[in-house]
Design an enzyme around this catalytic site. Structure first.
Site, PDB file in Angstrom:
ATOM      1  N   GLU A  13       5.364  -6.652   5.683  1.00  0.00           N
ATOM      2  CA  GLU A  13       5.430  -7.743   4.874  1.00  0.00           C
ATOM      3  C   GLU A  13       6.604  -8.657   5.588  1.00  0.00           C
ATOM      4  OE1 GLU A  13       5.109  -5.733   1.192  1.00  0.00           O
ATOM      5  OE2 GLU A  13       3.349  -7.172   0.884  1.00  0.00           O
ATOM      6  N   GLY A  63       6.561  -2.973   2.820  1.00  0.00           N
ATOM      7  CA  GLY A  63       7.307  -4.093   2.830  1.00  0.00           C
ATOM      8  C   GLY A  63       7.816  -4.573   4.150  1.00  0.00           C
ATOM      9  N   GLU A 101       0.586   1.177   1.280  1.00  0.00           N
ATOM     10  CA  GLU A 101       0.904   1.135   0.073  1.00  0.00           C
ATOM     11  C   GLU A 101      -0.193   1.859  -0.902  1.00  0.00           C
ATOM     12  OE1 GLU A 101       1.540  -1.400   1.766  1.00  0.00           O
ATOM     13  OE2 GLU A 101       3.186  -2.278   1.477  1.00  0.00           O
ATOM     14  N   ALA A 145       9.425  -0.834   1.439  1.00  0.00           N
ATOM     15  CA  ALA A 145      10.200  -0.820   0.268  1.00  0.00           C
ATOM     16  C   ALA A 145      10.914   0.440   0.151  1.00  0.00           C
ATOM     17  CB  ALA A 145       9.465  -1.258  -1.164  1.00  0.00           C
TER      18      ALA A 145
END
Ligand code: 3HC
Length: 694
Positions: free
Chosen positions: A108, A105, A128, A66
């Site tokens: 993911e 992310g 994370e 992210a």
């Protein structure tokens, strides 16, 4: 090629639609990337000429996560869940083509794809937790469904990535691609179509969860296994709870649980501090008055003067980075001993399975020992790591200046001496710099780099880049007594010594700082480092410290002698309070006319930490450190300040400078002028600002 957004394009390459992300430097999932991937995959689904989709990235890496700069700001559509949903429910197989690092992310997103392929050097992970968070886009629900619970727990609560080979072994990727990655991924996608392979939706796969269903203790065992390392951290526990959700709840409910646990962390102080620290660490690399494009000196060889504990540890960093080292000692005996210790350290690492024998052999083959400084004539950088004596250091630097080739950097590992003065002992002061490693030098991440008034921009830029190459985190500071780290540490030490005279138990001082999150308190630390070190420095400076001196006079140098501030049973590192030391303290207090009293934990904490913060304010005012965040980097990596508190100055901002200022005034009233608030701290406090506003 069609531009879907500024950061993502779509192109049909034969029967495969390729969606390409291009958002330098690390293809972070900012809103334009999310919208682009969604739009790109939708375009491929709508494109009748293609029967499969490849998701690939330009530049040095696949999506590295992210966009952390978006955290804390109002959410922007589409969210990552929505993007991953579009990918996973695609009617055409989607293949992620991974190079560099697929992190957070990024992984993911790849887990939303039906297949993943990677090149041989790729790494994948969910880091994370290192930002005080947990994977918030389905990672805690999908990864366990691919690799099983034990591995998922390790990857999610530990945060370390795994390499492509391991990822293939555990089924996280389907193939390692040799040659051009996108071409290989297109070929793989065609194979999926040709062979009629299924559209693998990880969210539907439950087989790998069975083991944990029949053995729920798996989670508590894991908790116990990480308890020491994750002490006081909030994120690892939430990571575990989220993974538990993957086993105990249906997929959609598991996602909701993940969201709750993610938001809990996101709103907490720890993750804010850890995100702040992520950027601080990277900012510390940049020296404000040294341009980014400053030319660098090529460093291909290094010389180290002194094969003692520091010299040996420093050498190991270079050897592990593949840089040949010539190490110099005054006698063959000392040289053999130093090299023997390096070898033994590597052998211990090999025996613990943390290094391959071939890697150790390679390191040792890059090491040359000598008793002649002349052998450093051709090296690109020399680091002097001998005992702290200005005259001897000046003599050595004079000699090195005459011996070493023009353009070689001459660095000192001094932790106390004036490097401007050392530089003046050479005809090349602009090539002289401090490289202050922290003990054990092969382990501690911090490299406090010390610029003199004359150190050139090229030398500074080279040493910053070199730090990264040898696995260190650098911070540039200026010359002053103790530089940044030890100058602040001295303040804490002084108060700790006063507190025990006033009545605090030394084990309480250590406990309060340990509970705060430090690896150990000041007295345990002194016992570990050797109490004689400080004693010698005090003797050299003609200063005394009643308790510390009395302890050394009894030969209680710490762990190495079995006694120090504490007693240590033979072979044990566990400190045990010792009545002899208590007697020494009580006597010293009586001699000084101090009426001993109860001291609260709160007072211990404030009296140890606030003078450090006050000193840091002076350091900033003097321009010794360029930024408050650099000081935080020094404390986290050099002294084990808990990263979830961001560093001393981030902590100060969290407490509020006004509160700290008021406490300093109170202590000043009780204990005298040493508590006078630094003018910078006073100014910021009165303006209602923090160090973050500088
Ligand atoms: N968001 C925003 N900026 C990022 C970023 C991210 N995720 N990752 C890196 N950057 C920036 C850095 O701040 C740096 O900026 P600068 O040049 O202005 O200083 C630049 O990218 C380059 O980064 P590095 O200097 O760290 O480059 P390296 O090549 O040494 O390392 C890396 C690359 C391994 C990708 C490293 O940057 C890294 O570990 N990044 C963070 C990865 C991460 O934590 N991902 C998870 C994010 S949280 C998440 O995904 C939540 C999700 O679950 C919902």
């Amino acid at each position: 090629m069609t531009a879907i957004t500024d950061f993502v394009s779509y192109e049909a390459q034969g029967s495969v639609g390729v969606v390409t992300v291009n958002n330098p430097p690390v293809n972070a999932l900012s809103v334009g990337v999310r919208a682009g991937i969604k739009g790109g995959v939708e375009a491929a689904i709508a494109d009748d000429s293609v029967s499969a989709v490849v998701l690939a990235c330009e530049g040095r890496t696949f999506i590295a996560g992210a966009d952390i700069t978006e955290f804390g700001k109002p959410p922007m559509e589409p969210g990552l869940h929505e993007v991953i949903g579009v990918i996973e429910s695609s009617s055409k197989p989607v293949v992620a083509a991974i190079h560099g690092t697929a992190l957070g992310g990024g992984l993911e997103t790849a887990l939303g794809c039906h297949y993943r392929v990677a090149n041989g050097t790729a790494k994948v992970g969910l880091p994370e937790v290192k930002l005080g968070l947990l994977p918030g886009a389905g990672g805690t629900q999908r990864l366990p469904r691919v690799v099983g619970i034990p591995m998922a727990l390790t990857m999610i609560a530990g945060g370390n990535p795994i390499g492509a080979k391991k990822a293939l072994e555990v089924g996280l990727i389907s193939e390692i691609i040799e040659g051009d990655l996108t071409e290989g991924a297109i070929a793989f996608a065609k194979k999926v179509v040709a062979e009629g392979r299924p559209l693998v939706k990880i969210s539907d796969q439950n087989d790998k969860l069975e083991e944990a269903k029949s053995n729920p203790a798996i989670f508590d065992d894991f908790r116990k296994s990480i308890a020491r390392k994750s002490r006081n951290f909030e994120a690892p526990e939430n990571c575990i709870k989220a993974v538990e959700g993957s086993v105990n709840l249906p997929f959609a409910e598991g996602l909701k649980r993940e969201r709750e646990l993610f938001m809990e962390l996101m709103q907490g102080e720890q993750s804010k501090a850890q995100q702040y620290f992520f950027f601080s660490e990277r900012l510390a690399n940049k020296i404000p008055d040294v341009p980014k494009d400053t030319p660098l000196i090529d460093i291909n060889t290094a010389g180290i003067v002194g094969a003692g504990t520091m010299g040996g540890g420093i050498a190991m960093n270079f050897l592990q980075a593949g840089i040949p080292v010539t190490i110099v000692e005054t006698t063959q005996e000392a040289l053999d001993k130093g090299i023997g210790i390096i070898e033994a350290n590597y052998a211990a690492t090999v025996s613990k399975g943390r290094m391959k024998q071939e890697a150790m052999d390679k390191c040792m083959s890059l090491l040359t020992g000598t008793t002649s400084l002349e052998d450093l004539a051709d090296v690109d950088i020399v680091i002097e790591a001998i005992f702290e004596n200005m005259d001897v250091k000046k003599e050595i630097f004079g000699k090195l200046d005459a011996i070493c080739k023009d353009g070689a950097i001459l660095a000192t590992n001094t932790s106390t001496l004036d490097i401007d003065e050392i530089g003046e002992a050479t005809k090349r002061p602009e090539y002289v710099i401090g490289l202050h490693f922290f003990s054990p030098a092969n382990v501690m991440k911090l490299l406090e780099e010390v610029r003199t008034k004359k150190t050139s921009a090229t030398v500074m830029a080279t040493c910053m880049a070199l730090a990264k190459r040898i696995g260190k985190v650098p911070a540039m500071v200026g010359v002053c007594d103790g530089f940044v780290g030890n100058r602040m540490l001295a303040q804490r030490g002084e108060q700790a010594n006063k507190l025990i005279l006033e009545g605090a138990k030394l084990e309480d001082v250590d406990r309060v700082l340990f509970d705060f999150g430090m690896p150990m308190g000041p007295f345990a630390m002194s016992d570990l480092a050797g109490n004689d070190v400080g004693w010698r420095i005090r003797q050299g400076r003609g200063v005394t410290s009643p308790v510390a001196d009395a302890i050394c006079e009894l030969g209680r140098f710490g762990q190495k002698t079995g006694d120090g501030y504490y007693h240590y049973e033979k072979g044990s590192r566990t400190p045990q309070p010792d009545p002899i030391v208590e007697d020494i303290i009580v006597k010293a207090a009586r001699d000084a006319g101090i009426n001993r009293r109860e001291v609260s934990d709160e007072e211990i904490l404030k009296r140890c930490i606030y003078p450090m913060i006050n000193e840091a304010a002076k350091i900033l005012e003097e321009g010794i450190a360029a930024r408050a965040s650099d000081i935080d980097v020094i404390w986290v990596y050099g002294y084990g300040w808990p990263i979830y508190r961001g560093g001393p100055l981030r902590y100060a901002d969290h407490i509020g400078l006004e509160n700290i200022y008021n406490d300093l005034l109170k202590f000043k009233e009780e204990h005298g002028d040493e508590w006078t608030p630094a003018p910078l701290l006073e100014k910021l406090a009165k303006e209602g600002k923090g160090f973050k506003d500088l």
